[in-house]
Write a protein that holds these residues in place. Structure first.
Motif: not given
Length: 609
Positions: A64-80
Motif C-alpha cells: 500500500c505504501v512505499n515501505w519494506d516491513y522486513f527491513n523497517n525502512a522505505e523500500y529500495d532495490d538495486s534499480a531504486h
C-alpha cells in the motif's frame, strides 16, 4: 522502457494536437473522400471517433505504501524502484486529470491480498473475518476503494488465506472481483462474476461499452489445494475466455479488455499435472476472437506492449504487464470509431509508466496511517537473540546457516508432530530454499521482521514419505537451477543460477543430506556423493521429508512429491513456526543447526568454493 510523467504528458499533448473535437467526439482526419464524391463535389461525412484509456496494475501483493516491513525502512532495490498503491494513486490522479475522469478506467490483474506483513496482519493477526461489522477493514480494500478501481481479477495468492478471507475482502471492496474460470463444482458456473461492462459516456453519441473479463490462474487447484478442494475448481484460461468473451460481446460490449492473472507464454511450473497451462495470455489472444487488449499478471515481468494476431479474425490483440508491487502502471490508449451505430476499435497502444518518479498520495498515506503503525509495531517486537549475523546472500552458491535454520525448524516441527505415530522412527529431512536474497538475521537482538524476512511466503508445513532413490531424483531436479559451467571457464555467478528462468524459490536443498552438485555436467547428471549421517545413502531407505504445502501439492513439478504418501500437515505458516521456535529457544546459535558438510558446488569434482 517505462514512461515517466513528463513522457506521458508530452504524449497526451501530441495525441490531442492531432485530433479535432466535434460534439464531444473527434472527427477522423485519416479518411479521404472517394473519387466519385470528389467528382460530384461532395465529401463523405466522417464517422465520429473517440478516445479513452484503461489503466492497469497487477501483483501489488499487499504493498500500500512505499515501505519494506522486513527491513523497517522505505523500500529500495538495486534499480531504486518504489512500491505501493499510494504512488499508483498519484499517477492515476494525474492521468485522470490529463485524459478526463469520464474516459479513464482502472483495473487490476490479481495477487492483491498477500505478500507483505501489512496484508498478513489483516489475514492472521487481526483478521478481517472476525468481528462481523466491526471487523477491521483490509488496507488493500481501503486503498483501492479510495483510488476508485473499476474491477480486479483474482490472483492465485488471493486463495492463500482460504475462501472465507477472500470473501470477506470481496465484501469490503467497492468494485467487483472477477474470475470467469473459478467455478462452483456443483454447478460448473463461475463462483465470482466473470465480467462487467463499464460505460464511457460520449456527448451526443452512444456510450462506449467496455467489457472487462476477469480470469485467474488454474494452478490454484495445485498450489492452494487444501483451501479450495471440494469448494472450487479452475478451468483453463483460453477455454473459459472462449465462453465469456462472446457473452460480454452479446451483453453489448463494444470493446473487450481481459484482466488475467497469467503470464504470456512461459512453461507451466506444475508440468502436466493439470491440463491447463499456467501462462496462457498469448494462447488466449491467438485463439479467442473478440479480445482487444489483455492486462497480464502473475510472472512479475515488465512488458510494455506485446502484439499477438488472432488466428480467426486476423486482428491484433495488445498485451501489457506492469511488473509488480505497484512499481509500474500499464496504460492502454484506445481510439474507437462509430460504425453503423456501434463503436469499433481502430487503435490500441500500450505502455508502462514508472512509479518511482512520483510522490505518494498523502491522502492514501493518511488513510492507512493507523494500519501501517499497527503493523510496524507488530514486526518490530523482539523474539530473541542471535550469536552471529546470519546472511542469505551466498545461499544460491553455498550451504549457509541461515537456510539451514529453515530446515532445522521444519525438521523439529515434523518430528514433534509424528510422535506417537507409526512414522516416528523414520529419519526426518527438510526442504528449504533461498526465498529472499536480502534476508539477514543480525547478531544480537532479533525481531519478528528478521525471521519473517527469511520466509516471505504464507506456506504451511507438510510431511511426505520418500525413499533415498526418490530423494536423489528430487535434488537432481533441483540442480536444474544451475547453468552448465565448463571446465576452465571463469565463474560468473550472475550467469550461474536461474537456468531457464527458474526462480530462487524453486531451488531446494535437502537439509540432512550431504551431496555434491557438479555444474560441469549437463542437467540431470549432476548429483554425486550423496550421504546420510556420514554413510552412502541407501536408495531403499525410507525418509520423511518436511516440505511446504506449495511443494507438497506439486508446485514446481518436483519428481515423486505429488504421488508420495502425505503423513502429517500443519495449518500454521512456516514463518510462524520459525518465530515460535526462536522465541522458545531464546537464542539462535548456528552450532545447533548448521549442516556439516551439507551440499556444495563442484566442477569436475573440484569444489567451486
Amino acid at each position: 522502457m517505462p514512461l515517466n510523467r513528463r513522457d506521458f504528458v508530452a504524449r497526451s499533448a501530441a495525441v490531442a494536437a492531432g485530433t479535432a473535437v466535434v460534439a464531444g467526439a473527434t472527427s477522423s482526419t485519416a479518411e479521404a473522400a472517394s473519387p466519385e464524391s470528389q467528382q460530384a463535389g461532395k465529401k463523405p461525412k466522417p464517422n465520429p471517433t473517440y478516445s479513452f484509456t484503461v489503466l492497469g496494475t497487477t501483483d501489488v501483493h499487499g504493498n500500500c505504501v512505499n515501505w519494506d516491513y522486513f527491513n523497517n525502512a522505505e523500500y529500495d532495490d538495486s534499480a531504486h524502484n518504489d512500491v505501493g498503491l499510494a504512488k499508483i494513486s498519484t499517477m492515476v490522479n494525474g492521468l485522470r486529470e490529463e485524459i478526463g475522469h469520464d474516459r479513464t478506467l482502472l483495473i487490476d490483474a490479481g495477487d492483491i491480498i498477500q505478500g507483505t506483513q501489512l496484508s498478513y496482519y489483516y489475514a492472521r493477526v487481526d483478521p478481517i473475518t472476525v468481528g462481523g461489522r466491526k471487523a477491521p477493514k483490509h488496507p488493500m480494500a481501503l486503498a483501492m476503494n479510495h483510488i476508485r478501481y473499476d474491477a480486479a481479477a483474482l490472483g492465485n495468492h488471493e486463495f492463500n488465506y482460504g475462501i472465507p478471507t477472500l470473501r470477506a475482502f470481496e465484501r469490503q471492496c467497492d468494485f467487483p472481483l472477477l474470475a470467469a474460470n473459478a467455478l462452483d463444482p456443483k454447478t460448473n458456473k463461475p463462483a465470482f462474476r466473470p465480467f462487467i461492462i463499464k460505460r464511457i459516456c460520449v456527448p451526443n453519441l452512444p456510450d462506449i461499452k467496455v467489457g472487462i473479463v476477469g480470469l485467474t490462474n488454474p494452478g490454484i487447484a495445485i498450489w492452494d489445494k487444501a483451501n479450495v478442494s471440494g469448494q472450487m475448481t479452475f478451468g483453463g484460461i483460453a477455454e473459459q475466455a472462449a465462453i465469456y468473451v462472446p457473452k460480454a460481446r452479446s451483453a453489448g460490449a463494444d470493446v473487450v479488455v481481459v484482466s488475467s492473472h497469467t503470464g504470456i507464454d512461459e512453461a507451466s511450473s506444475y508440468g502436466d499435472q493439470i491440463p491447463w497451462p499456467e501462462d496462457a495470455a498469448a494462447e488466449m489472444a491467438q485463439q479467442v476472437p473478440g479480445i482487444d487488449a489483455i492486462l497480464v499478471g502473475h510472472t512479475h515481468k515488465e512488458v510494455d506492449q506485446r502484439l499477438v494476431t488472432n488466428t480467426a479474425t486476423g486482428k491484433t490483440v495488445v498485451l501489457s504487464e506492469p511488473l509488480k508491487w505497484g512499481m509500474r502502471l500499464t496504460r492502454f490508449d484506445f481510439e474507437v470509431e462509430l460504425v453503423h451505430g456501434g463503436w469499433e476499435v481502430t487503435s490500441c497502444v500500450a505502455s508502462v509508466l514508472n512509479s518511482n518518479t512520483y510522490e505518494e498520495d498523502p491522502k492514501v498515506v493518511k488513510l492507512l496511517a493507523d494500519e501501517h503503525a499497527a503493523v510496524v509495531a507488530y514486526v518490530n517486537q523482539v523474539i530473541g537473540t542471535s550469536t552471529v549475523d546470519l546472511n542469505i546472500a551466498r545461499a544460491p552458491f553455498q550451504d549457509v546457516p541461515i537456510v539451514d535454520l529453515i530446515g532445522k525448524v521444519m525438521v523439529d516441527a515434523v518430528t514433534t508432530g509424528l510422535v506417537g505415530t507409526s512414522y516416528a522412527s523414520l529419519p526426518v529431512l527438510a526442504q528449504a530454499a533461498p526465498f529472499n536474497r536480502t534476508a539477514d538475521i543480525p547478531a544480537g537482538t532479533v525481531r519478528l521482521r528478521d525471521a519473517a524476512g527469511l520466509y516471505i511466503y504464507e506456506n504451511t508445513l507438510a510431511a511426505m514419505v520418500l525413499t533415498g532413490a526418490q530423494l536423489v531424483d528430487y535434488i537432481e531436479f533441483s540442480a536444474n537451477y544451475y547453468n552448465t559451467l565448463a571446465v576452465g571457464a571463469p565463474i560468473v555467478e550472475s550467469a550461474l543460477t536461474n537456468a531457464n528462468n527458474l526462480p530462487d524459490y524453486n531451488y531446494d536443498e535437502v537439509y540432512g543430506l550431504s551431496y555434491d552438485i557438479d555444474v560441469s555436467q549437463p542437467a540431470g547428471s549432476r548429483i554425486l556423493n550423496v550421504t546420510y549421517n556420514g554413510a552412502a545413502l541407501d536408495p531403499t531407505q525410507q525418509f520423511v521429508l518436511a516440505i511446504n504445502n506449495y511443494r507438497a501439492n506439486g508446485g514446481g513439478n518436483f519428481p515423486h512429491v505429488a504421488t508420495a504418501t502425505q503423513i502429517w500437515t500443519s495449518s500454521d505458516e512456516i514463518r510462524n513456526t520459525m518465530i515460535a521456535w526462536v522465541k522458545a529457544k531464546g537464542e539462535i546459535n548456528p552450532a545447533d543447526f548448521a549442516a556439516s558438510p551439507g551440499w556444495r558446488l563442484v566442477r569436475a569434482g573440484v569444489p567451486l568454493y
